[in-house]
Design an enzyme around this catalytic site. Structure first.
Site, PDB file in Angstrom:
ATOM      1  N   GLU A 264     -21.925  -9.736  36.303  1.00  0.00           N
ATOM      2  CA  GLU A 264     -23.318  -9.334  36.583  1.00  0.00           C
ATOM      3  C   GLU A 264     -24.198 -10.224  35.717  1.00  0.00           C
ATOM      4  OE1 GLU A 264     -24.212  -7.038  38.765  1.00  0.00           O
ATOM      5  OE2 GLU A 264     -22.313  -6.032  39.168  1.00  0.00           O
ATOM      6  N   CYS A 298     -32.740  -8.040  34.322  1.00  0.00           N
ATOM      7  CA  CYS A 298     -32.102  -9.033  35.196  1.00  0.00           C
ATOM      8  C   CYS A 298     -32.845  -9.068  36.526  1.00  0.00           C
ATOM      9  CB  CYS A 298     -30.631  -8.697  35.404  1.00  0.00           C
ATOM     10  SG  CYS A 298     -30.369  -6.998  35.904  1.00  0.00           S
TER      11      CYS A 298
HETATM   12  P1  NAD Z   1     -25.684 -12.815  26.648  1.00  0.00           P
HETATM   13  O1  NAD Z   1     -24.956 -13.567  27.696  1.00  0.00           O
HETATM   14  O2  NAD Z   1     -26.236 -13.568  25.509  1.00  0.00           O
HETATM   15  O3  NAD Z   1     -24.706 -11.680  26.020  1.00  0.00           O
HETATM   16  C1  NAD Z   1     -24.061 -10.732  26.824  1.00  0.00           C
HETATM   17  C2  NAD Z   1     -22.843 -10.180  26.104  1.00  0.00           C
HETATM   18  O4  NAD Z   1     -21.862 -11.208  25.978  1.00  0.00           O
HETATM   19  C3  NAD Z   1     -23.121  -9.706  24.681  1.00  0.00           C
HETATM   20  O5  NAD Z   1     -22.385  -8.533  24.445  1.00  0.00           O
HETATM   21  C4  NAD Z   1     -22.584 -10.849  23.841  1.00  0.00           C
HETATM   22  O6  NAD Z   1     -22.230 -10.469  22.531  1.00  0.00           O
HETATM   23  C5  NAD Z   1     -21.368 -11.226  24.649  1.00  0.00           C
HETATM   24  N1  NAD Z   1     -20.783 -12.557  24.393  1.00  0.00           N
HETATM   25  C6  NAD Z   1     -21.357 -13.646  23.830  1.00  0.00           C
HETATM   26  N2  NAD Z   1     -20.462 -14.684  23.824  1.00  0.00           N
HETATM   27  C7  NAD Z   1     -19.334 -14.225  24.396  1.00  0.00           C
HETATM   28  C8  NAD Z   1     -18.063 -14.815  24.703  1.00  0.00           C
HETATM   29  N3  NAD Z   1     -17.786 -16.097  24.427  1.00  0.00           N
HETATM   30  N4  NAD Z   1     -17.138 -14.045  25.291  1.00  0.00           N
HETATM   31  C9  NAD Z   1     -17.384 -12.753  25.634  1.00  0.00           C
HETATM   32  N5  NAD Z   1     -18.564 -12.153  25.379  1.00  0.00           N
HETATM   33  C10 NAD Z   1     -19.520 -12.881  24.771  1.00  0.00           C
HETATM   34  O7  NAD Z   1     -26.825 -11.978  27.394  1.00  0.00           O
HETATM   35  P2  NAD Z   1     -28.006 -11.112  26.765  1.00  0.00           P
HETATM   36  O8  NAD Z   1     -29.012 -12.010  26.150  1.00  0.00           O
HETATM   37  O9  NAD Z   1     -27.455  -9.979  25.966  1.00  0.00           O
HETATM   38  O10 NAD Z   1     -28.621 -10.438  28.094  1.00  0.00           O
HETATM   39  C11 NAD Z   1     -29.527 -11.085  28.925  1.00  0.00           C
HETATM   40  C12 NAD Z   1     -28.844 -11.693  30.135  1.00  0.00           C
HETATM   41  O11 NAD Z   1     -28.065 -10.706  30.819  1.00  0.00           O
HETATM   42  C13 NAD Z   1     -29.835 -12.185  31.164  1.00  0.00           C
HETATM   43  O12 NAD Z   1     -29.378 -13.403  31.688  1.00  0.00           O
HETATM   44  C14 NAD Z   1     -29.841 -11.104  32.224  1.00  0.00           C
HETATM   45  O13 NAD Z   1     -30.251 -11.518  33.500  1.00  0.00           O
HETATM   46  C15 NAD Z   1     -28.396 -10.702  32.208  1.00  0.00           C
HETATM   47  N6  NAD Z   1     -28.227  -9.351  32.757  1.00  0.00           N
HETATM   48  C16 NAD Z   1     -27.693  -9.254  34.004  1.00  0.00           C
HETATM   49  C17 NAD Z   1     -27.567  -8.007  34.590  1.00  0.00           C
HETATM   50  C18 NAD Z   1     -27.015  -7.860  35.978  1.00  0.00           C
HETATM   51  O14 NAD Z   1     -26.660  -6.748  36.342  1.00  0.00           O
HETATM   52  N7  NAD Z   1     -26.932  -8.913  36.778  1.00  0.00           N
HETATM   53  C19 NAD Z   1     -27.965  -6.859  33.888  1.00  0.00           C
HETATM   54  C20 NAD Z   1     -28.483  -7.009  32.613  1.00  0.00           C
HETATM   55  C21 NAD Z   1     -28.610  -8.271  32.054  1.00  0.00           C
END
Ligand code: NAD
Length: 511
Positions: A264, A298
Site C-alpha cells: 500500500e 495517501c
Molecule cells: P516510509 O516508507 O518512510 O515508512 C513506512 C514504514 O516502513 C515505517 O514503519 C518505516 O520505519 C518502515 N521502513 C523504513 N525502511 C524500511 C526497510 N528497509 N524495510 C522495512 N521497513 C522499513 O513512509 P512514511 O513516511 O511513514 O509514510 C508516508 C508514505 O506512506 C506516503 O508515501 C504515503 O502515500 C504512504 N501511505 C500509503 C498508504 C496506502 O494505503 N496506499 C497509506 C498510508 C500511507
C-alpha cells in the site's frame, strides 16, 4: 497539553516509562537503542522508547510460531469473538487513543477520533467475516468424486505501517489477519511508537482475558526490525504501508524469498472538475482533500484537473477558500490544518516548492513555513496552490505536504489521460452532474486507479470496500470486500469415494 497528555497516557496504561520505556511483557526492546517520540503539535518530547534488537526479534518470532499452533486451531467464529472484544475495548478507549493520535501524529482531533472509529468499524466487519471465510465447491469430471476449496491461515503476518495512519492501518490488517487464523507482528513507524504501544496494550489485555497464549499479537519497535522481517522466511506475509521508495525495497526482498506481500504505497491523486460540476461542493471536496491531515494522506488531493471554461472562476474560489484556512494546534477544533509530522517533512515541502518554481509553477497561493508562538514546533506550513503542467517532474512525484497543483483541460478524454499520466494509481475522482461523463470516468477507458469516486473527493475511504491502488501504489488490497483472501492460502481438495481410481483427463494407467 502536557498534563492532559500524561493523563491520556496513563489511561492507556503507558505512563510508567520515563526516561526509557522498557516494553517488558509487551515485546519491544532490550536493545540499547532508544528512540524519542516528539509531538509535532508543540515540539515537546513525549517519551523515550527502547527499540527491539535482533535478540528481541528472535524471541518475538519464536513465540509467534508457537502461538500460531494454538490460534489456528481455535474456530474462526471464536477468533471473531475476540476481535469483537477488541472493538469494544477500542470503543472504551476512543477518546484517549484519538487524542494520542492527534498529539503524536499531528492530525486534527476529529480525524484522530475518526481513525479510532475506523478501527472499531473494521473489528465489526471482521466479526461478521469470521463466519464467512467461504470457499467454492466445484463439480468433479470424475464419478464419485467431490472437489472443493478451502482457505487456511498463512502463519505469521507482519504489518509494517506508515506514520500518517498510526493506528488504523494496523487494525485493517490485524483484525482480518486474526479472524483468518494468523498471528501478527507489528512494526509501526518510529515516528509514532506510542500510538502503537497503546493499541498493542489494548489488544494484549483482550487476549490475556481470554487466556490466549502470548505471541498471537506482537510489537517490534525500531528500524532494525524492518530489515529482519523482509528477509525472514518464517514471516509468510508482509503487509507494508509506506512510501513507494521503501515499498520497492520491501517488495524485492520479500519476493526473492517467495514470501507474499501486500503493498500500500504512495498516491498522486487528482480530482477532475468538469464544467458540469456542482462547484460549491467541488470546492469543499478539493480543499478538504488537499489540506486535510496537512496533505499527509495517501489519498490526499494533489492535482485538480479543471475544465478550461470554469478554470478562472474555480481558481478564484479556491484562492478565497484558502484565505479562510485556520492553521494551528490540531487539538483545537477551530483549526482546519495542523502541523507536518516533523521538520524533515517541512524541508521536503520547501524543496518541492523551490523545484516547482524552477520548473515554471505559478503559485497563486504562496507557501511558507510558519513561525511565532503558535508554531513553536517548526512543523506548521501554509497550504499552497500552484498552476502547473502535468509533466513537471515535481507534479509526477508525491510530496507528502499540502501543495495543490492546478491543471487545465479541454475535453474529458484529455482530462482522463492527464489524471492517469502519473506513476501512481491510488485514488481519483470526478466532479460532474453529467451521467455520461461520470460513467466514462468509471469505465475501462476511464480512471486507472484502485479507487474512483464521483462527486466525492479523493481523500479517505470506507472500510467496507477493498482499499488500495495500482501501478507504483503497489497493487495491494486491504480492509473490506474480499481483501481477506490476501491473508489466507487457498487449498483445492478432491475426494474420491469410488471403488476405483479414475485419473483426470481420462488417462488410463492399468497395472
Ligand atoms: P516510509 O516508507 O518512510 O515508512 C513506512 C514504514 O516502513 C515505517 O514503519 C518505516 O520505519 C518502515 N521502513 C523504513 N525502511 C524500511 C526497510 N528497509 N524495510 C522495512 N521497513 C522499513 O513512509 P512514511 O513516511 O511513514 O509514510 C508516508 C508514505 O506512506 C506516503 O508515501 C504515503 O502515500 C504512504 N501511505 C500509503 C498508504 C496506502 O494505503 N496506499 C497509506 C498510508 C500511507
Amino acid at each position: 497539553m502536557q498534563n492532559n497528555i500524561n493523563s491520556v497516557l496513563k489511561n492507556l496504561g503507558i505512563l510508567e516509562f520515563n526516561p526509557a520505556y522498557s516494553t517488558g511483557k509487551i515485546w519491544g526492546g532490550s536493545d540499547t537503542q532508544v528512540i524519542a517520540s516528539y509531538s509535532p503539535v508543540d515540539g515537546k518530547k513525549i517519551a523515550d522508547i527502547q527499540t527491539a534488537g535482533k535478540e528481541d526479534y528472535e524471541k518475538v518470532i519464536d513465540t509467534a510460531q508457537q502461538a500460531f499452533k494454538t490460534w489456528r486451531g481455535i474456530p474462526a467464529p471464536k477468533r471473531g469473538d475476540i476481535v469483537r472484544q477488541l472493538g469494544d475495548a477500542l470503543r472504551a478507549h476512543k477518546e484517549d487513543l484519538g487524542t494520542l493520535v492527534s498529539y503524536e501524529m499531528g492530525k486534527s482531533l476529529q480525524e484522530g477520533l475518526g481513525e479510532v472509529q475506523e478501527m472499531i468499524d473494521i473489528c465489526d466487519f471482521a466479526v461478521g467475516l469470521s463466519r464467512q471465510l467461504y470457499g467454492l465447491t466445484m463439480h468433479s469430471e470424475r464419478p464419485h468424486h467431490r472437489m472443493y476449496e478451502q482457505w487456511h491461515p498463512l502463519g505469521i503476518v507482519a504489518v509494517i505501517s506508515a506514520f500518517n495512519f498510526p493506528v488504523a492501518v494496523w487494525s485493517w490488517n490485524t483484525a482480518l489477519a486474526l479472524v483468518c487464523g494468523n498471528v501478527c507482528v507489528w512494526k509501526p513507524s518510529s515516528k509514532t511508537p506510542l500510538c502503537a504501544i497503546a493499541c498493542h496494550r489494548i489488544l494484549a489485555e483482550v487476549l490475556a482475558a481470554n487466556d490466549i497464549p502470548e505471541g498471537v499479537s506482537s510489537l517490534v519497535i525500531g528500524n532494525a526490525a524492518g530489515d529482519l522481517i523482509n528477509n525472514d522466511k518464517r514471516v509468510s506475509l508482509v503487509s507494508f504501508t509506506g512510501s513507494t521508495r521503501i515499498g520497492r525495497i520491501v517488495s524485492a526482498a520479500v519476493a526473492s524469498r517467495f514470501g507474499k506481500s501486500i503493498l500500500e504505497l504512495g498516491g498522486n491523486n487528482a480530482i477532475i472538475i468538469s464544467k458540469e460540476a456542482d462547484l460549491d461542493m467541488s470546492i469543499i471536496g478539493a480543499v478538504f482533500g488537499a489540506v486535510g491531515t496537512a496533505g499527509q494522506r495517501c489519498t490526499s488531493t494533489r492535482r485538480l484537473i479543471i475544465q478550461e471554461d470554469i478554470y478562472e472562476d474555480f481558481k478564484n474560489k479556491l484562492v478565497k477558500a484558502y484565505g479562510q484556512l485556520r492553521i494551528g494546534d490540531p487539538l483545537d477544533q477551530h483549526n482546519h490544518v495542523g502541523p507536518l509530522i516533523d521538520t524533515a517533512a517541512v524541508d521536503m515541502y520547501t524543496k518541492a516548492i523551490e523545484k516547482g518554481k524552477a520548473e515554471g509553477a505559478n503559485f497563486v497561493v504562496e507557501g511558507a513555513v510558519l513561525s511565532g508562538p503558535d508554531y513553536t514546533s517548526g512543523c506548521y506550513v501554509q497550504p499552497c496552490v500552484a498552476e502547473v503542467e502535468n509533466h513537471y517532474e515535481i507534479v509526477q512525484e508525491e510530496t507528502f505536504a499540502p501543495i495543490l497543483y492546478l491543471i487545465k483541460y479541454k475535453t474529458l478524454e484529455e482530462a482522463i489521460a492527464l489524471q492517469n499520466n502519473v506513476p501512481q494509481g491510488l485514488s481519483s475522482a470526478i466532479m460532474t452532474l453529467n451521467l455520461r461523463e461520470a460513467e466514462l470516468f468509471l469505465s475501462a477507458a476511464g480512471s486507472d486507479c484502485g479507487i474512483a469516486n464521483v462527486n466525492i473527493g479523493t481523500s479517505g475511504a470506507e472500510i467496507g470496500g477493498a482499499f488500495g491502488g495500482e501501478k507504483e501504489t503497489g497493487g495491494g488490497r486491504e480492509s473490506g470486500s474480499d481483501a481477506w483472501r490476501g491473508y489466507m492460502r487457498r487449498q483445492t481438495n478432491t475426494i474420491n469415494y469410488a471403488a476405483t481410481l479414475p485419473l483426470a483427463q481420462g488417462i488410463k494407467f492399468d497395472l
